[in-house]
Motif scaffolding. Structure first.
Motif, PDB file in Angstrom:
ATOM      1  N   ALA A  53       0.828  -1.209   0.000  1.00  0.00           N
ATOM      2  CA  ALA A  53       0.000   0.000   0.000  1.00  0.00           C
ATOM      3  C   ALA A  53       0.863   1.260   0.000  1.00  0.00           C
ATOM      4  N   VAL A  54       1.964   1.234   0.766  1.00  0.00           N
ATOM      5  CA  VAL A  54       2.879   2.384   0.802  1.00  0.00           C
ATOM      6  C   VAL A  54       3.532   2.585  -0.565  1.00  0.00           C
ATOM      7  N   PHE A  55       4.035   1.510  -1.150  1.00  0.00           N
ATOM      8  CA  PHE A  55       4.689   1.612  -2.455  1.00  0.00           C
ATOM      9  C   PHE A  55       3.711   2.075  -3.534  1.00  0.00           C
ATOM     10  N   ASP A  56       2.498   1.532  -3.488  1.00  0.00           N
ATOM     11  CA  ASP A  56       1.473   1.929  -4.472  1.00  0.00           C
ATOM     12  C   ASP A  56       1.143   3.413  -4.335  1.00  0.00           C
ATOM     13  N   CYS A  57       1.113   3.881  -3.088  1.00  0.00           N
ATOM     14  CA  CYS A  57       0.822   5.301  -2.841  1.00  0.00           C
ATOM     15  C   CYS A  57       1.875   6.187  -3.490  1.00  0.00           C
ATOM     16  N   PHE A  58       3.156   5.859  -3.261  1.00  0.00           N
ATOM     17  CA  PHE A  58       4.217   6.697  -3.826  1.00  0.00           C
ATOM     18  C   PHE A  58       4.295   6.569  -5.349  1.00  0.00           C
ATOM     19  N   GLU A  59       3.959   5.419  -5.874  1.00  0.00           N
ATOM     20  CA  GLU A  59       3.903   5.258  -7.330  1.00  0.00           C
ATOM     21  C   GLU A  59       2.794   6.128  -7.918  1.00  0.00           C
ATOM     22  N   ALA A  60       1.648   6.159  -7.242  1.00  0.00           N
ATOM     23  CA  ALA A  60       0.535   6.989  -7.708  1.00  0.00           C
ATOM     24  C   ALA A  60       0.884   8.472  -7.628  1.00  0.00           C
ATOM     25  N   VAL A  61       1.545   8.858  -6.540  1.00  0.00           N
ATOM     26  CA  VAL A  61       1.974  10.260  -6.382  1.00  0.00           C
ATOM     27  C   VAL A  61       2.899  10.665  -7.523  1.00  0.00           C
ATOM     28  N   LEU A  69      -1.534  17.296  -7.221  1.00  0.00           N
ATOM     29  CA  LEU A  69      -1.631  16.886  -5.820  1.00  0.00           C
ATOM     30  C   LEU A  69      -1.151  17.952  -4.842  1.00  0.00           C
ATOM     31  N   GLY A  70      -0.223  18.776  -5.241  1.00  0.00           N
ATOM     32  CA  GLY A  70       0.241  19.854  -4.361  1.00  0.00           C
ATOM     33  C   GLY A  70       1.239  19.411  -3.323  1.00  0.00           C
ATOM     34  N   ALA A  71       0.753  18.933  -2.165  1.00  0.00           N
ATOM     35  CA  ALA A  71       1.657  18.645  -1.046  1.00  0.00           C
ATOM     36  C   ALA A  71       1.444  17.244  -0.503  1.00  0.00           C
ATOM     37  N   TYR A  72       2.510  16.693   0.071  1.00  0.00           N
ATOM     38  CA  TYR A  72       2.440  15.442   0.821  1.00  0.00           C
ATOM     39  C   TYR A  72       2.490  15.830   2.298  1.00  0.00           C
ATOM     40  N   ILE A  73       1.378  15.668   3.006  1.00  0.00           N
ATOM     41  CA  ILE A  73       1.280  16.081   4.402  1.00  0.00           C
ATOM     42  C   ILE A  73       1.538  14.883   5.312  1.00  0.00           C
ATOM     43  N   ILE A  74       2.467  15.046   6.236  1.00  0.00           N
ATOM     44  CA  ILE A  74       2.827  13.963   7.161  1.00  0.00           C
ATOM     45  C   ILE A  74       2.053  14.139   8.453  1.00  0.00           C
ATOM     46  N   SER A  75       1.025  13.323   8.653  1.00  0.00           N
ATOM     47  CA  SER A  75       0.244  13.367   9.880  1.00  0.00           C
ATOM     48  C   SER A  75       1.092  12.877  11.052  1.00  0.00           C
ATOM     49  N   MET A  76       0.882  13.497  12.224  1.00  0.00           N
ATOM     50  CA  MET A  76       1.619  13.150  13.439  1.00  0.00           C
ATOM     51  C   MET A  76       3.131  13.185  13.215  1.00  0.00           C
ATOM     52  N   CYS A  77       3.598  14.205  12.531  1.00  0.00           N
ATOM     53  CA  CYS A  77       5.041  14.368  12.310  1.00  0.00           C
ATOM     54  C   CYS A  77       5.689  14.825  13.612  1.00  0.00           C
ATOM     55  N   MET A  78       6.625  14.043  14.120  1.00  0.00           N
ATOM     56  CA  MET A  78       7.244  14.327  15.410  1.00  0.00           C
ATOM     57  C   MET A  78       8.746  14.563  15.315  1.00  0.00           C
ATOM     58  N   LYS A  79       9.391  14.023  14.277  1.00  0.00           N
ATOM     59  CA  LYS A  79      10.841  14.072  14.184  1.00  0.00           C
ATOM     60  C   LYS A  79      11.282  14.507  12.780  1.00  0.00           C
ATOM     61  N   PRO A  80      12.495  15.073  12.649  1.00  0.00           N
ATOM     62  CA  PRO A  80      13.010  15.437  11.319  1.00  0.00           C
ATOM     63  C   PRO A  80      13.114  14.233  10.394  1.00  0.00           C
ATOM     64  N   SER A  81      13.408  13.063  10.948  1.00  0.00           N
ATOM     65  CA  SER A  81      13.542  11.867  10.117  1.00  0.00           C
ATOM     66  C   SER A  81      12.240  11.516   9.410  1.00  0.00           C
ATOM     67  N   ASP A  82      11.095  11.908   9.982  1.00  0.00           N
ATOM     68  CA  ASP A  82       9.813  11.644   9.333  1.00  0.00           C
ATOM     69  C   ASP A  82       9.745  12.328   7.969  1.00  0.00           C
ATOM     70  N   VAL A  83      10.305  13.538   7.897  1.00  0.00           N
ATOM     71  CA  VAL A  83      10.299  14.297   6.642  1.00  0.00           C
ATOM     72  C   VAL A  83      11.278  13.694   5.637  1.00  0.00           C
TER      73      VAL A  83
END
Length: 483
Positions: A53-61, A69-83
């Motif tokens: 599901a993750v790979f399919d998402c990035f392939e679709a993006v 699509l504009g932006a990829y929003i990271i929900s519950m982003c807590m750390k720089p590594s998440d970005v």
């Protein structure tokens, strides 16, 4: 799921367990990957459904592209590594064009807001990320701030103050780093989720946070209320446009050091009282589920997403059903809980007159208390008592009695700050609208209580389910707040 996918990749290629790395190790590992030109994900890697599901998402993006699509929003982003992790997967699946979405960290909880400058500071000092930001986005960084989960986490007063401070500190850092910082405001329709009159909300933002730019979510009933007709849409756009222009043109209020001290005390005491009840009282969650239609929200499928992120208590519940459930019973607990005690403490400390001056002279504080007043004016302790009487076991009913006492005390203290005789005296139009709808709401609440009582006793007919749904929609429409 993105972290889980990376963990599966690192294990498969023999780089260890990504999930077991600390933040420093993750940043070093991700930096190493970003510095390399080699593909990360082997073509023959076996995938379970989550990873696929993750790979399919990035392939679709990658296929659809940033133009749509504009932006990829990271929900519950807590750390720089998440970005950086999202940047790596975007690059991995971007194809020959190499075109990727801008990555927007979403800061939702009190903890995330407190660590906002640390997250951005690490990213902006990261050689690859800083070069990427300059090359792809002309040094423009977008950050989304969430009003819903921060309110559920620590109460409305703490949420509002932490959001103000976080935006202020991030804007100061961006100015020093020569980065254009743009905010995306994740507001809901209700005051508990950051809603309310947008003109006032925009003008109460910290200095240097608007900068001729505003991005904001329009959700739920607000879409129909503000954009349902051409005339409404034009009026709404005029409101947003003029507020943004005024925010850049008018002189900002000077925030006195003493005002900040008072807000810190207000936030601290409010948060402690809120968490003591919501997160620490052993049987509070049980009471909440008896006293409100929270369980039926999921069963009746009236939300856009699952009502829970995972199994657990209040912390696992999404903000929309949390607000929605209390709105239905007319107690509106998430908006005011802890505020009465915190205002009392401020007056006991001898800073009552300072707080009253803050209300008169500081748009942020005036906006906060005016919005709280509109919610308290909609509250009805007698209706809440009826839910307890018919739906809550006798041994749990003292919770409701205590909460209604806290509601009455909060109303008393808010009036002390605003100087009003009755709630919403400062907004006659809003007051008249609330009073006009009240007489129609009470029968809907009585019907809902009876429907809940029958359903919990085993009733399963379609007509009962329909009546319950209609009662929920009717109360939500009358409250003008579905969550």
């Amino acid at each position: 799921f993105v972290k889980y996918a990376m963990d599966c990749v690192t294990r498969f290629i023999g780089d260890g367990a990504y999930a077991e790395m600390n933040e420093e190790e993750r940043m070093a590992y991700l930096t190493k990957i970003l510095s390399s030109k080699r593909p990360l994900v082997p073509k023959n890697m076996p995938c379970d459904d989550k990873v696929r599901a993750v790979f399919d998402c990035f392939e679709a993006v990658a296929e659809i592209g940033p133009e749509f699509l504009g932006a990829y929003i990271i929900s519950m982003c807590m750390k720089p590594s998440d970005v950086l992790l999202v940047e790596i997967f975007q690059r991995e699946f971007s194809g020959p064009s190499g075109s990727t979405l801008r990555v927007v960290p979403l800061l939702e909880t009190i903890g995330a807001l407190n660590s906002a400058t640390n997250v951005l500071g690490v990213l902006w000092s990261h050689e690859w990320y800083r070069a990427h930001l300059k090359e792809r986005f002309d040094n423009v960084q977008e950050v989304m701030v969430g009003y819903s989960d921060s309110g559920k986490d620590g109460g409305r007063a703490t949420s509002a103050w932490e959001l103000f401070k976080a935006q202020e500190s991030m804007a100061d850092m961006a100015l020093k780093e020569n980065i254009t910082l743009r905010y995306f405001h994740g507001r809901g329709g209700t005051v508990g989720r950051g809603g309310g009159p947008q003109h006032l909300a925009i003008l109460s933002q910290p200095p240097n946070t608007i900068n001729s730019y505003l991005r904001i979510t329009i959700q739920g009933e607000v879409i129909q209320q503000d954009f349902g007709l051409p005339g409404l849409a034009i009026k709404a756009l005029e409101t947003y446009t003029t507020a943004v222009m005024k925010a850049d043109l008018i002189n900002k209020s000077v925030v006195e050091p003493q005002w900040r001290e008072v807000m810190e005390k207000l936030s601290e005491v409010s948060c402690n009282h809120y968490r003591q009840v919501v997160h620490k009282e052993e049987q509070f969650v049980e009471y909440f589920r008896y006293a409100t239609p929270e369980q039926e929200i999921g069963l009746l499928n009236i939300g856009s997403r699952p009502q829970k992120r995972r199994a657990g208590g209040v912390e696992s519940l999404r903000a929309i059903p949390w607000i929605f459930a209390w709105t239905q019973t007319r107690l509106h607990l998430p908006v005011w809980l802890g505020l009465g005690a915190s205002i009392s403490q401020v007056f006991e400390d001898g800073n009552g007159e300072v707080l009253q001056s803050m209300y008169k002279e500081w748009p942020f504080v005036r906006s906060f208390f005016d919005l709280i007043s509109t919610v308290l004016a909609r509250a009805d302790a007698h209706i809440s008592e009826q839910y307890d009487k018919h739906l809550v076991p006798e041994e749990l009913q003292p919770y409701g009695v205590d909460l209604r006492k806290k509601l009455a005390h909060t109303i008393e203290m808010v009036l002390k700050v605003t100087g009003e005789i009755n709630l919403v005296d400062n907004d006659r139009v809003e007051k008249r609208a609330i009073e006009a709808r009240r007489q129609y709401l009470t029968p809907m609440n009585i019907v809902q209580i009876e429907c809940l009582k029958r359903k919990r006793a085993g009733g399963s007919s379609q007509s009962l389910a329909d009546a319950l749904i209609i009662s929920m929609k009717a109360v939500a429409a009358g409250m003008q707040a579905t969550g």
